[in-house]
Design a protein around this motif. Structure first.
Motif, mmCIF file in Angstrom:
data_model
loop_
_atom_site.group_PDB
_atom_site.id
_atom_site.type_symbol
_atom_site.label_atom_id
_atom_site.label_comp_id
_atom_site.label_asym_id
_atom_site.label_seq_id
_atom_site.Cartn_x
_atom_site.Cartn_y
_atom_site.Cartn_z
ATOM 1 N N SER A 2 -3.338 23.558 -14.575
ATOM 2 C CA SER A 2 -3.708 24.029 -13.254
ATOM 3 C C SER A 2 -2.491 24.608 -12.528
ATOM 4 O O SER A 2 -2.598 25.590 -11.819
ATOM 5 C CB SER A 2 -4.316 22.896 -12.438
ATOM 6 O OG SER A 2 -4.595 23.353 -11.132
ATOM 7 N N ASP A 6 -2.209 28.321 -11.057
ATOM 8 C CA ASP A 6 -1.865 28.578 -9.657
ATOM 9 C C ASP A 6 -0.680 29.533 -9.553
ATOM 10 O O ASP A 6 -0.646 30.423 -8.701
ATOM 11 C CB ASP A 6 -1.557 27.271 -8.935
ATOM 12 C CG ASP A 6 -2.791 26.397 -8.737
ATOM 13 O OD1 ASP A 6 -3.924 26.937 -8.836
ATOM 14 O OD2 ASP A 6 -2.624 25.192 -8.483
ATOM 15 N N GLN A 7 0.292 29.345 -10.435
ATOM 16 C CA GLN A 7 1.458 30.227 -10.433
ATOM 17 C C GLN A 7 1.050 31.657 -10.795
ATOM 18 O O GLN A 7 1.500 32.610 -10.168
ATOM 19 C CB GLN A 7 2.520 29.726 -11.407
ATOM 20 C CG GLN A 7 3.762 30.613 -11.417
ATOM 21 C CD GLN A 7 4.768 30.195 -12.472
ATOM 22 O OE1 GLN A 7 4.539 29.256 -13.228
ATOM 23 N NE2 GLN A 7 5.876 30.909 -12.527
#
Length: 184
Positions: A2, A6-7
């Motif tokens: 995750s 997200d990055q």
């Protein structure tokens, strides 16, 4: 997983923001181009006998003479014409520099370069040339948004997001992490 996602989402959003910035900057290029196309500079001799109109690049568009100017004789007329022509071409160059700087930002120093060069050519000072710029340049329309402090392809001094140390992964993971890296 995750965290990596997200990055990637954050990097993609930063990339999209950069694309919007470039689109906005290039929208201004169309306005600059239109302004350059419509550019006109007019100079008249001190006695008003010779008038020269120039356009973009100093192209001579019109030359007008009064009967009094024609009566001065060829040598005097030639001298007045050349002086007036230089003034009109110089004015066109100054206006062009202002237009370009308005749309691409003043970090180019283009107006200052033109004024310095013209001061040398005309045998005067930069301050004198700057006063001609203020006299002869119509007030520019207010831009919708000021991009003068930004570069064409990326924001000037934009804070960089913290770099996450690369996790062990495939070559594809490494490629995706560096795809939107602005330093490349």
């Amino acid at each position: 997983m995750s965290g990596e996602f997200d990055q990637l989402v954050a990097e993609f959003e930063r990339f999209q923001s950069s694309i919007r910035n470039v689109d906005d900057r290039f929208a201004g290029v169309g306005a600059m181009r239109q302004g350059l196309t419509e550019l006109r500079a007019r100079a008249s001799s001190p006695d008003g006998g010779v008038t020269v109109v120039t356009g973009p690049g100093g192209a001579v568009l019109d030359v007008e003479f009064t009967d009094a100017a024609l009566a001065k004789g060829p040598k005097a007329l030639s001298a007045v014409l050349l002086t007036t022509l230089r003034e009109a071409v110089g004015e066109a160059a100054r206006r062009q520099a202002v237009l370009v700087e308005e749309h691409l930002g003043d970090n180019l120093g283009l107006v200052d370069q033109v004024l310095e060069t013209q001061a040398v050519v005309f045998g005067t000072t930069v301050e004198e040339m700057r006063s001609k710029l203020a006299e002869g340049t119509p007030a520019p329309p207010a831009p919708a948004e000021d991009f003068s402090e930004e570069r064409v392809l990326r924001q000037a001094d934009a804070p960089q997001p913290p770099q996450v140390p690369p996790a062990a992964g495939s070559a594809g993971d490494t490629f995706l992490r560096t795809l939107f890296d602005e330093e490349d």
